[in-house]
Every structure is written in C-alpha cells, then in structure tokens.
Design an enzyme around this catalytic site. Structure first.
Site, PDB file in Angstrom:
ATOM      1  N   HIS A 136       0.767  -1.282  -0.131  1.00 39.42           N
ATOM      2  CA  HIS A 136      -0.146  -0.006  -0.032  1.00 39.42           C
ATOM      3  C   HIS A 136       1.014   1.322   0.030  1.00 39.42           C
ATOM      4  O   HIS A 136       1.920   1.301   0.504  1.00 39.42           O
ATOM      5  CB  HIS A 136      -0.861  -0.159   1.247  1.00 39.42           C
ATOM      6  CG  HIS A 136      -1.847   0.979   1.546  1.00 39.42           C
ATOM      7  ND1 HIS A 136      -1.524   2.424   1.884  1.00 39.42           N
ATOM      8  CD2 HIS A 136      -3.203   1.009   1.169  1.00 39.42           C
ATOM      9  CE1 HIS A 136      -2.623   2.940   1.962  1.00 39.42           C
ATOM     10  NE2 HIS A 136      -3.524   2.336   1.460  1.00 39.42           N
ATOM     11  N   ASP A 213       3.242  -4.732   7.726  1.00 39.63           N
ATOM     12  CA  ASP A 213       2.108  -3.751   7.753  1.00 39.63           C
ATOM     13  C   ASP A 213       1.107  -4.788   7.972  1.00 39.63           C
ATOM     14  O   ASP A 213       0.623  -5.664   6.932  1.00 39.63           O
ATOM     15  CB  ASP A 213       2.090  -3.155   6.447  1.00 39.63           C
ATOM     16  CG  ASP A 213       0.712  -2.444   6.166  1.00 39.63           C
ATOM     17  OD1 ASP A 213      -0.330  -2.612   6.847  1.00 39.63           O
ATOM     18  OD2 ASP A 213       0.757  -1.837   5.279  1.00 39.63           O
ATOM     19  N   GLN A 216      -4.366  -5.111   7.071  1.00 38.25           N
ATOM     20  CA  GLN A 216      -5.548  -5.864   6.260  1.00 38.25           C
ATOM     21  C   GLN A 216      -5.263  -7.428   6.952  1.00 38.25           C
ATOM     22  O   GLN A 216      -6.088  -8.469   6.682  1.00 38.25           O
ATOM     23  CB  GLN A 216      -5.065  -6.188   4.926  1.00 38.25           C
ATOM     24  CG  GLN A 216      -5.198  -5.033   3.903  1.00 38.25           C
ATOM     25  CD  GLN A 216      -6.818  -4.431   4.131  1.00 38.25           C
ATOM     26  OE1 GLN A 216      -7.707  -4.902   4.558  1.00 38.25           O
ATOM     27  NE2 GLN A 216      -7.137  -3.267   3.911  1.00 38.25           N
ATOM     28  N   LYS A 239     -10.100  -0.938  10.673  1.00 35.49           N
ATOM     29  CA  LYS A 239     -10.055  -2.225   9.994  1.00 35.49           C
ATOM     30  C   LYS A 239     -10.548  -3.445  10.445  1.00 35.49           C
ATOM     31  O   LYS A 239     -10.435  -4.458   9.986  1.00 35.49           O
ATOM     32  CB  LYS A 239      -9.013  -2.254   9.036  1.00 35.49           C
ATOM     33  CG  LYS A 239      -8.803  -1.051   7.946  1.00 35.49           C
ATOM     34  CD  LYS A 239      -7.690  -1.408   7.005  1.00 35.49           C
ATOM     35  CE  LYS A 239      -7.093  -0.263   6.442  1.00 35.49           C
ATOM     36  NZ  LYS A 239      -7.987   0.308   5.522  1.00 35.49           N
ATOM     37  N   CYS A 377      -4.883   2.662  -3.451  1.00 40.17           N
ATOM     38  CA  CYS A 377      -3.644   3.202  -2.746  1.00 40.17           C
ATOM     39  C   CYS A 377      -2.494   2.235  -3.186  1.00 40.17           C
ATOM     40  O   CYS A 377      -1.611   1.771  -2.336  1.00 40.17           O
ATOM     41  CB  CYS A 377      -3.654   3.498  -1.534  1.00 40.17           C
ATOM     42  SG  CYS A 377      -5.135   4.487  -1.215  1.00 40.17           S
TER      43      CYS A 377
END
Ligand code: C6P
Length: 419
Positions: A136, A213, A216, A239, A377
């Site tokens: 991202h 990261d 998600q 999220k 993104c």
C-alpha cells in the site's frame, strides 16, 4: 537458504454463524438506494458492532476525563481504561509487554514513526531498504521519502502473475547494506497473504529488522508477534471493527528504547527545563499530547469482540466465502480476477472487459452493494498488471454467500447495461 512457501493453515474451527454476527452490527439493517445494504468494502473500513458503539457511549457518559494527569476519580478511571486497552492490544497480538504497544492514529502513522525515528538515524548513503510490490502507498512513500533524502536505495521484491512474492528475488535483495525490510502481511489490493515467517527468519539471519504492515491481517487471521518474531507490527483500529483515528504499533522494547521521540509535547516527558528535557520511557515517549482515549478504549472493545468470535473461526468462514466468490466470479465471461495466490485472505479484485471499475462500483451501489473501485492506494501493483484499477470486494465475519449472490447479480446487471 531455501524458503518454503507458507500456505495459510486454517485449523478446523467450530462452525461460525455470520447471521448471529450480523445481529451485532446495526448498520447492516440499513437500506441503500432502496435496497438492503450489502457491505463488501471491509478492506477500506469495517463496520462497528454494538459492543464498540456502546463502549464509546458508556465511556463518554460515565468515565471520560483526560489521562495520566489528574488525581481526580474520573481521570484515574479513564487512565485505567486507556492502559487496560493497551493490555488488550498486547494480548491480541501476543506481544511480550504492554510497554511495546504504542497507540497511534493508525497504520500510516505507525509506519511513518518507524521510518522517521528508527530508520532515518540508521541509514547511510549506499544502504538499502527492502519492500515488496504488494505494498500500500503507506508502506512505500514513507520509505521513499527517507531513502531519497539520504541516498538510500529502495529495493522492491517483485510478484508473479498470481500475485505471489518472488522469494528467490527476496533472498538476493536482502544484503549486507540492507537496513530494514518492510512488508505487508496481507495485500489490500489483491488479497495475497505473504509468507511472513520465512521472510522474517531470512532477514534476521542477515541481521536485518522487519516491519510488518498488518492493516489487512488483524481482522482475518490470528496474529502472534512473538511467534512471528517481527520487529514492528502496525495496524489500524477501523479495519478491525474499532473506531477511526486509532491504531497501534507493536515494536520490540530494545528498538523503542533506542528510538528518539518523533513528536514532542505533553505526556511524553519526565522533566522539562528550558535548558534540557528528559523524555519518558516508551510507550509514553511516542504518545505526545492528549491521546485518542475513547478510540483506544473502543479499539479494545473491538478486539475483545473479535477474540470472542475467534479468529480461527473467522478465518475459516472467510476462506469459505473466498472459495465461493472465486467460483462464482470465475464463471462470468469477460471477468478477470487479479490475484490468484495459493494463500489469500478475504479480498477479491477483478476487472470486466469493456467496463471501467468505477462504472462497476456505481452500478453495484445502485443495487445497494458497496465495493471499492480504483487503485486501492497500490498504484505500483496496478502498474505491474498494466491496469489503472480494479473493482474489489472484501469480506468480514458478517458477510454471507447471499452477499456474494447480490454481488454477482449486480455484475450481471452491469454487463447487461454495457452490452
Ligand atoms: N487501505 C483500502 O481500501 P490507514 O489509512 O492508516 O488506516 O491504513 C493504511 C493502510 C496501510 N496498509 C494497508 C495494507 C492498507 O490496506 C491500508 C488502508 C484501505 O485498502 C484504504 S486506502
């Protein structure tokens, strides 16, 4: 070292009933454009269960005050709840200590903190930082910024057509001058789950710290930072069914101790005089100013909600949804699924011959179906596939096969309109 590809193992779990979960999310009873809402934009942001909404209301009604400052009862109560939320995040990630959890605005702020406070002071001309083609923008641009100003190379691990990382390329890229590896746990654009364990182990063999990261991943997969042995793990509350404007960074204690503060102000100091300031220890050192107190408490309620549902059960449910949507979409003539990795989370990205992704999104919206359309993104990944964007449906624990049927019906309608 030869790295095995990790296939995400989803242990058999107690059957999960999304209909029961749906009852917990009042927004799912909304109608959109006269149709029942079908919410398939969970990768952008998830909806909020009553447990979170009521926790926020209850906190503001009964316990609200600023934290770490007052001797009065409300301030003490608010402080206890805020620090209790930190402990909930620690437990959720299985971090060794709550002092290794920094509350921040979200994944983006967490990565920027590591880029500015951890990486920047360590980087020298000729060094490199390794990221992947799946990232991202939040895990690309902060590195570009520090690399460009310091003469540091940004190396990018490529992906194959299926959206799987080239692990042989990764092995070659992590070298003597690599100062950090930063990679996503799950691709937001195409759903690939990266083989983290092997990649982290390889980086560590070469003395290179790893940032993950997790934006998600946290709502889809069990995450155990102790087992992964990552150096940093970033995620956003919104999220994972929590409020916006709150997220957390897990970082190993020795890194936090060595990192200078990035923003300064109240609550992050031990003593201040005009000649000299002594900073507080981590995590306070990185939480300047009044924090998002209610956000952290709401996030803890969200994580407790997810823990109660069980991440193994959620992962198994979403794996069934992914299987179903993949079968249904594969049968549609002119539809191309982007990202067919062996290990995927509940995200499906697709294009339709002769149709712009925004048109697909608009037609689906008319039928009450919310998806995201565009580059997500992740423009470099779109460039890798030679496209400007995709339509993306992303799932959460409250989605059902009926939601997927509505998605497919909307796509058929779009095809009919574009014929
Ligand atoms: N992806 C999506 O629709 P923030 O905005 O800080 O909460 O999260 C940024 C971010 C970082 N990494 C990954 C893998 C992400 O998916 C996101 C956010 C959303 O895909 C909004 S662009």
């Amino acid at each position: 070292m030869k790295m095995e590809r990790e296939v995400v193992g989803v242990a058999p779990a107690a059957p999960f009933d999304p209909q029961i979960a749906r009852e917990d999310f009042p927004i799912l009873r909304e109608r959109v454009n006269g149709k029942p809402l079908v919410y398939l934009d969970n990768a952008a942001s998830t909806q909020k269960p009553c447990a979170v909404i009521e926790t926020l209301t209850q906190f503001y009604r009964h316990d609200y005050a600023n934290v770490h400052r007052g001797v009065h009862a409300l301030s003490q109560r608010a402080t206890e709840r805020y620090e209790g939320a930190r402990e909930t995040v620690r437990r959720f990630l299985n971090a060794p200590s709550a002092d290794e959890i920094v509350f921040l605005r979200g994944t983006t702020e967490a990565i920027n903190l590591v880029a500015q406070s951890f990486a920047r002071p360590r980087l020298r001309r000729g060094d490199n930082v390794v990221i992947t083609a799946l990232e991202h923008h939040s895990n690309i641009v902060p590195w570009q910024l520090v690399c460009a100003t310091l003469g540091v190379e940004l190396r990018v691990v490529p992906v194959n057509d299926a959206g799987e990382l080239n692990l042989e390329g990764y092995e070659l890229m992590v070298g003597r001058r690599t100062k950090l590896v930063a990679l996503t746990h799950v691709s937001n654009a195409i759903g690939t789950v990266t083989p983290l364990r092997g990649m982290i182990a390889l980086a560590h063999e070469r003395g290179v710290p790893v940032l993950v990261d997790g934006a998600q991943a946290v709502s889809h997969l069990p995450v155990d930072v102790t087992e992964l042995d990552c150096d940093f793990y970033a995620f956003s509350g919104h999220k994972v069914f929590g409020p916006t404007g709150i997220g957390a960074l897990y970082a190993k204690a020795r890194h936090l101790a060595a990192m200078p503060p990035w923003q300064c102000g109240g609550d992050m100091i031990r003593t201040v005089a005009f000649g000299h300031t002594e900073f507080a220890d981590a995590p306070a050192k990185f939480e300047a100013g009044t924090p998002n107190i209610a956000g952290a408490i709401g996030l803890a309620a969200a994580l407790e909600y997810v823990e109660a549902a069980g991440l193994q059960a959620i992962a198994a449910h979403e794996a069934r949804l992914l299987d179903y949507v993949t079968r249904r979409l594969s049968a549609i003539h002119g539809l191309r699924i982007l990202g067919t990795a062996a290990a995927k989370a509940g995200i499906v990205s697709f294009t339709m011959q002769g149709m712009h992704p925004h048109d697909i999104g608009t037609i689906l919206d008319a039928g009450g179906v919310a998806i995201r359309a565009g580059h997500h993104c992740a423009m470099p990944l779109m460039q890798r596939y030679g496209i400007a964007g995709t339509a993306r449906a992303s799932f959460a624990l409250y989605n059902t096969t009926a939601d997927i049927d509505a998605l497919v019906a909307g796509i058929e309608e779009a095809k009919r309109l574009f014929r």
